[in-house]
Design an enzyme around this catalytic site. Structure first.
Site, short mmCIF file in Angstrom:
data_model
loop_
_atom_site.label_atom_id
_atom_site.label_comp_id
_atom_site.label_asym_id
_atom_site.label_seq_id
_atom_site.Cartn_x
_atom_site.Cartn_y
_atom_site.Cartn_z
CG PHE A 1 -1.67 -1.36 1.34
CD1 PHE A 1 -2.22 -1.78 0.16
CD2 PHE A 1 -2.25 -1.66 2.50
CE1 PHE A 1 -3.14 -2.93 0.15
CE2 PHE A 1 -3.01 -3.12 2.64
CZ PHE A 1 -3.31 -3.56 1.55
CG HIS B 1 -19.76 0.64 18.35
ND1 HIS B 1 -19.79 1.20 16.70
CD2 HIS B 1 -19.09 -0.18 18.66
CE1 HIS B 1 -18.69 0.39 16.39
NE2 HIS B 1 -18.21 -0.62 17.08
C1 BG6 Z 1 -15.96 -3.30 17.28
C2 BG6 Z 1 -15.14 -3.42 18.57
O1 BG6 Z 1 -15.98 -2.10 16.80
O2 BG6 Z 1 -17.38 -3.73 17.63
C3 BG6 Z 1 -15.30 -4.79 19.15
O3 BG6 Z 1 -13.92 -3.04 18.16
C4 BG6 Z 1 -16.36 -5.27 19.42
O4 BG6 Z 1 -14.15 -4.95 20.06
C5 BG6 Z 1 -17.43 -5.13 18.33
O5 BG6 Z 1 -16.33 -6.67 19.58
C6 BG6 Z 1 -19.04 -5.39 18.54
O6 BG6 Z 1 -19.66 -5.24 17.29
P1 BG6 Z 1 -21.12 -6.13 17.40
O7 BG6 Z 1 -21.74 -5.72 16.03
O8 BG6 Z 1 -20.78 -7.76 17.49
O9 BG6 Z 1 -21.76 -5.78 18.59
#
Ligand code: BG6
Length: 489
Positions: free
Chosen positions: A93, A237
């Site tokens: 890259f 999130h």
């Molecule tokens: C990711 C994190 O963004 O989301 C992880 O880096 C986490 O640590 C994951 O396990 C959780 O995603 P989901 O969709 O399984 O709730």
């Protein structure tokens, strides 16, 4: 399924042999293809730096596809078509030389989608190399998280990309925004007048957002230990979920209208500093315990662990929003690894009736709750008070659900993985479900203050047993306000 018009493109996946690509991205692309949502002319190009033959790498991708797509969804004709679209190119890259070969792979004048499933440190170099060979003009870039580890480093990454790409062609992933129920949250709030009049401090007492995971660190210790649960989950999130609950109705569904409203929420978050660090936030780290009845090691005893680490694997906090709609309504956020179950849910607690007329001992159950379940068992349920049936029951109350369970309600429809929706939206050139630069920056600003506070106070994470709901002090965090986490056993 109704046809969705998607233009043909070349979809180039940088970091195609990495965990995310093999586990999530190729399966999502396959599912889109199987559902006839990829244009006939679309080509998929796997790009990776690993040495080895093209045949071997394509075989690796196919093997992972078979492993990560449910067996019933592997249809020979669909798989053949998918593999027929897929090419592989070896690419370092950072080295400009290989990019000329990429130009030859990008058919005709089709748009190029460049998905960076690599370390953020190389995003800038990839962008520069795409520009150098004249591909940047027709390219949309997709950036995976984490984008930096604080405000300053995220700015560096974003600025490096912005030298070559305008914001309108940058798609920053937060895969929670692609989850079906998160989409439904927007429909629930803005397509039903019923809720909007209640959606404020007059009617809502508090909000809980829980994102619990049953797994531990699963071979990602090195990456995770530099981040911790606040950076890995809250900064993105959970704050995105909070924004979707708390934002004002946008004037339309365009990407910028929605993102403008989310930014206002992030700007209105009260910083957690000083004394509030002790009362409004708890960080924890799991020690040995049980998962599904089997003994599991603590965080410091996982493979490749540094036994001195004080990185948190759990965070619970109380966030407050300084505006008219939410003044005095706490948002309790909690997320952790090695919890008793995988569960993501939002609970909106409505206030009690202004005047109570039933038996005093029943008072505790009073209060409507709207429960938005992201996973598992996606659905929305409104808990309402009704009377127990029967002549002998008098005016005995019970709290029961008015329920909409997505997997039951539309049994025949498969709930798509978040990445399927997100990849489709990039191909359609729709930025609604992607995070704008200023959203990332305000989220980092708020988290950076908190992390700086931890650092100065020397706050060590509190231990909690694997398989529990976190340190005791996370329970005190909410009971102190006369409340409890919904549904904890
Ligand atoms: C990711 C994190 O963004 O989301 C992880 O880096 C986490 O640590 C994951 O396990 C959780 O995603 P989901 O969709 O399984 O709730």
């Amino acid at each position: 399924m109704a046809a969705i018009s998607v233009e043909p493109c070349t979809f180039a996946l940088f970091g195609a042999l990495g965990d995310l690509a093999l586990r999530k991205l190729f399966p999502a692309l396959y599912q889109l293809d199987r559902a006839n949502l990829l244009h006939g002319g679309t080509r998929l190009l796997a790009l990776a730096r690993e040495p080895g033959s093209v045949e071997d790498h394509l075989a690796t991708i196919e093997a992972h596809l078979r492993q990560h797509v449910p067996a019933g969804d592997i249809e020979p004709a669909a798989l053949e078509r998918f593999l027929g679209r897929l090419g592989y190119q070896h690419l370092d890259f950072l080295q400009p030389e290989g990019y000329q070969a990429l130009v030859e792979q990008v058919a005709g004048g089709m748009p190029l989608i460049a998905y960076f499933a690599t370390a953020a440190a190389v995003y800038g170099a990839i962008c520069e190399n795409l520009e150098r060979v004249g591909l940047a003009e027709r390219t949309r870039v997709v950036l995976e998280k984490p984008i930096g580890h604080d405000l300053e480093s995220s700015r560096r990454v974003n600025d490096a990309v912005a030298r070559f790409f305008p914001e309108s062609r940058v798609y920053r992933i937060d895969h929670y925004l692609g989850k079906e129920t998160v989409q439904n949250l927007i429909a629930l709030r803005f397509a039903n007048s019923l809720f909007e009049t209640q959606w404020n401090q007059n009617s809502i007492s508090h909000v809980e957002i829980t994102v619990a995971e049953k797994v531990g660190i699963e071979g990602r210790w090195g990456y995770f230990d530099k981040a911790g649960q606040l950076r890995d989950m809250i900064q993105n999130h959970l704050l995105q979920l909070l924004c979707l609950i708390a934002m004002d109705p946008p004037s339309d569904l365009s990407a910028d209208s929605i993102r403008d409203e989310k930014v206002k929420v992030l700007k209105a978050l009260t910083p957690i500093t000083g004394e509030a660090l002790g009362t409004h936030v708890v960080r924890g780290q799991y020690i040995a315990g049980y998962s599904d009845g089997k003994p599991v090691p603590g965080y410091l005893d996982e493979d490749n662990a540094n036994a001195q680490s004080d990185t948190e694997t759990f965070v619970a906090l109380r966030a407050d929003i300084r505006n008219w709609r939410w003044s005095g309504v706490p948002f309790y956020l909690r997320t952790g690894k090695r919890m008793p179950q995988k569960l993501s849910q939002i609970v909106i607690h409505f206030k009690e009736t202004p005047h109570y007329i039933f038996a005093p001992e029943q008072r505790l159950q009073i209060g409507n709750k709207l429960i938005i379940r992201l996973q598992p068992d996606e659905g929305i349920s409104l808990r309402v008070m009704t009377k127990e049936q029967g002549l002998d029951k008098g005016m005995q109350l019970r709290s029961g659900p008015l329920q909409l369970n997505f997997s039951d309600a539309w049994r025949s429809a498969r709930i798509p993985d978040a990445y399927e929706r997100l990849l489709l939206e990039v191909m359609r050139g729709n930025q609604n479900l992607f995070v704008r630069k200023d959203e990332i920056e305000y989220a980092w600003k708020w988290c950076d203050q908190l992390i700086a506070g931890w650092r100065t106070s020397g706050d060590a994470p509190k231990p909690y047993a694997a398989g529990s709901w976190g340190p005791m002090s996370s329970i005190a965090l909410i009971t102190r306000d006369g409340r409890s986490w919904y549904g904890d056993i």
